[in-house]
Enzyme design. Structure first.
Site, PDB file in Angstrom:
ATOM      1  N   ARG A  79      33.767 -18.662  41.478  1.00  0.00           N
ATOM      2  CA  ARG A  79      33.385 -20.031  41.858  1.00  0.00           C
ATOM      3  C   ARG A  79      34.488 -20.674  42.686  1.00  0.00           C
ATOM      4  O   ARG A  79      35.622 -20.192  42.753  1.00  0.00           O
ATOM      5  CB  ARG A  79      33.140 -20.879  40.606  1.00  0.00           C
ATOM      6  CG  ARG A  79      34.370 -21.039  39.731  1.00  0.00           C
ATOM      7  CD  ARG A  79      34.243 -22.182  38.756  1.00  0.00           C
ATOM      8  NE  ARG A  79      35.355 -22.229  37.802  1.00  0.00           N
ATOM      9  CZ  ARG A  79      36.567 -22.705  38.071  1.00  0.00           C
ATOM     10  NH1 ARG A  79      36.843 -23.169  39.277  1.00  0.00           N
ATOM     11  NH2 ARG A  79      37.511 -22.708  37.140  1.00  0.00           N
ATOM     12  N   ASP A  82      39.685 -24.953  41.052  1.00  0.00           N
ATOM     13  CA  ASP A  82      40.933 -24.465  40.477  1.00  0.00           C
ATOM     14  C   ASP A  82      40.716 -24.165  38.987  1.00  0.00           C
ATOM     15  O   ASP A  82      39.583 -23.995  38.531  1.00  0.00           O
ATOM     16  CB  ASP A  82      42.030 -25.519  40.687  1.00  0.00           C
ATOM     17  CG  ASP A  82      43.420 -24.924  40.793  1.00  0.00           C
ATOM     18  OD1 ASP A  82      43.872 -24.322  39.805  1.00  0.00           O
ATOM     19  OD2 ASP A  82      44.038 -25.063  41.861  1.00  0.00           O
ATOM     20  N   ILE A  83      41.804 -24.134  38.229  1.00  0.00           N
ATOM     21  CA  ILE A  83      41.708 -23.830  36.809  1.00  0.00           C
ATOM     22  C   ILE A  83      41.079 -24.999  36.045  1.00  0.00           C
ATOM     23  O   ILE A  83      41.295 -26.168  36.385  1.00  0.00           O
ATOM     24  CB  ILE A  83      43.098 -23.505  36.217  1.00  0.00           C
ATOM     25  CG1 ILE A  83      42.963 -22.891  34.815  1.00  0.00           C
ATOM     26  CG2 ILE A  83      44.011 -24.728  36.218  1.00  0.00           C
ATOM     27  CD1 ILE A  83      44.258 -22.270  34.301  1.00  0.00           C
ATOM     28  N   PHE A  85      39.135 -26.080  31.904  1.00  0.00           N
ATOM     29  CA  PHE A  85      38.923 -25.723  30.500  1.00  0.00           C
ATOM     30  C   PHE A  85      37.489 -26.038  30.111  1.00  0.00           C
ATOM     31  O   PHE A  85      36.930 -27.067  30.498  1.00  0.00           O
ATOM     32  CB  PHE A  85      39.869 -26.511  29.595  1.00  0.00           C
ATOM     33  CG  PHE A  85      39.545 -26.380  28.125  1.00  0.00           C
ATOM     34  CD1 PHE A  85      39.875 -25.224  27.436  1.00  0.00           C
ATOM     35  CD2 PHE A  85      38.880 -27.396  27.450  1.00  0.00           C
ATOM     36  CE1 PHE A  85      39.553 -25.084  26.093  1.00  0.00           C
ATOM     37  CE2 PHE A  85      38.564 -27.266  26.110  1.00  0.00           C
ATOM     38  CZ  PHE A  85      38.896 -26.106  25.428  1.00  0.00           C
ATOM     39  N   GLY A 149      32.657 -26.828  39.798  1.00  0.00           N
ATOM     40  CA  GLY A 149      33.038 -25.588  40.467  1.00  0.00           C
ATOM     41  C   GLY A 149      31.776 -24.792  40.708  1.00  0.00           C
ATOM     42  O   GLY A 149      31.070 -24.462  39.749  1.00  0.00           O
ATOM     43  N   LEU A 161      28.719 -27.748  36.635  1.00  0.00           N
ATOM     44  CA  LEU A 161      29.510 -28.912  36.231  1.00  0.00           C
ATOM     45  C   LEU A 161      29.804 -28.887  34.735  1.00  0.00           C
ATOM     46  O   LEU A 161      29.087 -28.263  33.955  1.00  0.00           O
ATOM     47  CB  LEU A 161      28.798 -30.219  36.608  1.00  0.00           C
ATOM     48  CG  LEU A 161      27.454 -30.564  35.937  1.00  0.00           C
ATOM     49  CD1 LEU A 161      27.653 -31.203  34.558  1.00  0.00           C
ATOM     50  CD2 LEU A 161      26.654 -31.484  36.825  1.00  0.00           C
ATOM     51  N   CYS A 178      42.364 -28.527  37.410  1.00  0.00           N
ATOM     52  CA  CYS A 178      41.840 -28.511  38.773  1.00  0.00           C
ATOM     53  C   CYS A 178      42.958 -28.588  39.808  1.00  0.00           C
ATOM     54  O   CYS A 178      42.737 -28.989  40.957  1.00  0.00           O
ATOM     55  CB  CYS A 178      40.827 -29.638  38.978  1.00  0.00           C
ATOM     56  SG  CYS A 178      39.416 -29.499  37.860  1.00  0.00           S
TER      57      CYS A 178
END
Length: 235
Positions: A79, A82-83, A85, A149, A161, A178
């Site tokens: 996707r 960024d990172i 959770f 993402g 989302l 993010c």
């Protein structure tokens, strides 16, 4: 003029991230050949960190071994973004829809995902807005309440989302959410300071916001389809 459009919604409860990823891959393949209608997965994940295709590992602030000790997983995905959770008490929507059929480009698609979360927040008196340039997702002031993402393959979407209802915000302290280091993460519970309705109610409100903004005239609800090892599903 386009006729009435139906959205099939799968209410899946808590699903392991890799199982959800494999299911999306199968659904995307089926949607490309018009084997299935536009489909929306509504679910939650056990504690999981995911990285987008840019592979920004530096935004994970603790060793992977510590994540495992916390009972969290780490997965790399294709996707955008960024990172982030994912975890309990977070509402996740994974749309598998044909953008070509509804005449939407990638930018407008992301904007509608943002509006979906903004509209949900407004139902609880929370004023949210889309991020500034370079800040994806949805924000309440300088606090992020919803992440986006997505992946688009030949006009068919996957990923989607994540809206924070009342997750344990401590999990976000182990990452640069993010990729934005000077901002906080928040939740609907934190912003309202009130007792919220059952999570299922909020999930359904989020789905209704999505369906309205994307112009679906009806919704077909499917309760927890079974995910089989070979990626097939049965009702």
């Amino acid at each position: 003029m386009r006729g009435p459009r139906n959205l099939e919604v799968w209410k899946m409860g808590v699903v392991n991230y890799l199982d959800a990823l494999k299911l999306q891959e199968k659904l995307v393949s089926d949607r490309k050949i018009c084997k299935i209608p536009d489909t929306l997965l509504s679910l939650q994940h056990p504690p999981t960190y995911t990285l987008g295709k840019r592979r920004t590992d530096h935004n994970l602030l603790i060793p992977v071994s510590e994540l495992k000790q916390m009972g969290a997983e780490l997965h790399y995905t294709q996707r955008g973004g960024d990172i982030t959770f994912h975890g309990p008490r977070q509402a996740i929507l994974y749309p598998v829809i044909s953008l070509r059929e509804i005449g939407l480009g990638a930018r407008n698609y992301v904007e509608k995902l943002e509006l979906t979360m903004i509209e949900l927040a407004s139902l609880y008196g929370v004023k949210a807005c889309a991020g500034q340039k370079g800040e994806t997702g949805v924000w309440v002031g300088d606090r992020k309440i919803g992440a986006i993402g997505v992946r688009i393959s030949y006009g068919v979407t996957s990923h989607g989302l994540a809206f924070n209802i009342d997750p344990d915000l401590k999990y976000f302290k182990h990452i640069v959410p993010c990729g934005i280091g000077d901002k906080e993460v928040t939740s609907l519970r934190r912003e309202t300071g009130a007792v919220l309705p059952a999570e299922e109610v909020i999930h359904e409100q989020l789905i209704s916001c999505f369906a309205r903004l994307f112009g679906y005239s009806s919704i077909t609800w499917e309760e927890s389809p079974l995910i089989l090892p070979d990626n097939e599903e049965i009702e």
